[in-house]
Design a protein around this motif. Structure first.
Motif, PDB file in Angstrom:
ATOM      1  N   GLY A  76      17.194  12.818 -24.521  1.00  0.00           N
ATOM      2  CA  GLY A  76      15.844  12.409 -24.167  1.00  0.00           C
ATOM      3  C   GLY A  76      14.814  12.603 -25.256  1.00  0.00           C
ATOM      4  N   ILE A  88      15.024   7.874 -22.262  1.00  0.00           N
ATOM      5  CA  ILE A  88      16.416   8.143 -22.606  1.00  0.00           C
ATOM      6  C   ILE A  88      16.720   7.365 -23.879  1.00  0.00           C
ATOM      7  CG2 ILE A  88      18.821   7.845 -21.904  1.00  0.00           C
ATOM      8  CD1 ILE A  88      17.869   8.086 -18.996  1.00  0.00           C
ATOM      9  N   GLY A 117      13.136   6.793 -18.448  1.00  0.00           N
ATOM     10  CA  GLY A 117      14.017   7.829 -17.926  1.00  0.00           C
ATOM     11  C   GLY A 117      14.935   7.410 -16.807  1.00  0.00           C
ATOM     12  N   LYS A 158      10.713  12.082 -16.219  1.00  0.00           N
ATOM     13  CA  LYS A 158       9.953  10.940 -16.731  1.00  0.00           C
ATOM     14  C   LYS A 158       9.784  11.018 -18.240  1.00  0.00           C
ATOM     15  CE  LYS A 158       7.572  10.441 -12.325  1.00  0.00           C
ATOM     16  NZ  LYS A 158       6.270  10.486 -11.610  1.00  0.00           N
ATOM     17  N   THR A 159      10.885  10.851 -18.937  1.00  0.00           N
ATOM     18  CA  THR A 159      10.882  10.818 -20.395  1.00  0.00           C
ATOM     19  C   THR A 159      11.935   9.830 -20.844  1.00  0.00           C
ATOM     20  OG1 THR A 159      11.107  12.183 -22.390  1.00  0.00           O
ATOM     21  CG2 THR A 159      12.531  12.726 -20.547  1.00  0.00           C
TER      22      THR A 159
END
Length: 385
Positions: free
Chosen positions: A291, A276, A252, A273-274
């Protein structure tokens, strides 16, 4: 399929599902923050209707999407190896052609600058160049790589580059009869994205091994390779009149590189917090990212600010592209649907206030961008504070 995502109502649902009191409070918040041009744009866009094409629901898994550079046409690659062409408008989308090109998934497709040719690459290791109007095959490279090809990038009217699952990068000249004019393998994992500048001096290649490889196109050699991050570099984009390179990561983050200083990033911007998966430049300062959590976010780079949610899918956003006049972006997810989002208002709010006091941040993040349907945005962004 998510039937309530039909674009003819998606812009209004953000408001219509809330109470009159909630709407009044939200409008008050927006009016109070009169210095922020982005919030003004949000208010204007919430009042607009039918300002983007409806959703396209595909029968097969979508592997890539690409807008035509001249006409209002969107090309869609499928897991079967087909490419489907849609004529799009704010009223309706119409399938106008379907080409059966590859024996396996069509992983990447790109139009030539004039839109007359279509370049496609596939898991079957082949590359095809086809005439868009006649649908005739112009060039065919069988077994172009030793393993499945992951991405392709057009450099100029005759030269293009490809990267595969094993980290090999190849340069091709369509005027040459046989194989590549250059190849190198400096990466230990897949080549995730490839970009070049208008001068065609450098070719920037991101990789799943966490490094950025720079090729010198004039000398046809590796210029440099960055340090390896502990996360995958998944996508690339050029900003600030090509003086900045931005890379998205599997954790992320957005890494910013000064042009011609690709060995180490100059800035790193954290985000939710994932992973991209894809990014596109909306303006010289605003990047839109897709995302793994299904959300499409807008981020202002200089100064750095999270602007909000442009739109969302039920599942991971895998691919995005921007249309020829910059009015719409299209995004595709794992549920075989393509959505359109109107981003024209970004041009009107390029200058974003640099003030960002802690007590103002929560209020900033409560204002979604117009196509979003997330309601508790302050909770969603809580990991950013």
């Amino acid at each position: 399929m998510d039937s309530d995502s039909d674009s003819s109502t998606s812009d209004n649902e953000y408001i219509s599902e809330e109470s009159d009191e909630s709407i009044s409070d939200k409008k008050t918040e927006i009016e109070d923050d009169s210095e922020d041009e982005v919030i003004k744009a949000i208010k204007r866009e919430c009042e607009r209707k039918n300002n983007h094409p409806p959703v396209i629901n595909c029968d097969d898994f979508i592997t890539d999407i690409c807008f035509h550079p001249v006409s209002d046409i969107l090309a869609v690659g499928s897991i079967l190896g087909d490419v489907i062409f849609y004529k799009y408008s704010t009223e309706e989308n119409q399938e106008i052609s379907r080409q059966e090109l590859h024996t396996k998934a069509c992983r990447d497709l790109e139009f030539s600058e004039d839109g007359k040719l279509l370049y496609t690459t596939s898991k079957d290791k082949s590359i095809m160049i086809s005439d868009v109007e006649s649908e005739k095959l112009i060039k065919f490279y069988e077994n172009a790589h030793d393993c499945p090809i992951y991405c392709l990038s057009i450099i100029d009217e005759s030269m293009f580059a490809t990267g595969d699952d094993d980290g090999t990068i190849k340069l091709w000249d369509s005027r040459q009869k046989d194989g590549p004019i250059y190849k190198t393998k400096r990466n230990e994992d897949y080549i995730s994205d490839i970009v070049t500048d208008e001068a065609h001096r450098y070719l920037l290649c991101s990789s799943g091994d966490g490094s950025l490889t720079t090729l010198n196109l004039e000398k046809r050699c590796v210029q440099m390779q960055s340090e390896e991050y502990d996360e995958e570099l998944t996508c690339l984009g050029l900003f600030r009149t090509e003086t900045k390179l931005i890379a998205g990561s599997s954790k992320g983050k957005l890494f910013i590189y000064n042009w011609n200083e690709f060995g180490l990033h100059s800035d790193a911007f954290p985000g939710p917090k994932t992973a991209i998966n894809c990014l596109i430049p909306a303006t010289e300062n605003i990047v839109i990212t897709g995302g793994e959590d299904g959300n499409i976010r807008a981020t202002h780079l200089f100064p750095h600010r999270q602007l909000g949610i442009v739109g969302q899918h039920d599942m991971s956003v895998e691919h995005m592209d921007i249309c020829n006049d910059g009015t719409f972006i299209a995004s595709s997810g794992h549920n075989n649907e393509i959505k359109f989002w109107n981003i024209q208002y970004f041009e009107q709010c390029e200058k974003v206030s640099s003030k960002h006091k802690k007590h103002e941040r929560k209020k900033d993040l409560e204002n979604n961008l117009p196509s979003s349907k997330i309601k508790n945005v302050s909770d969603f962004f809580s990991d950013l504070t």
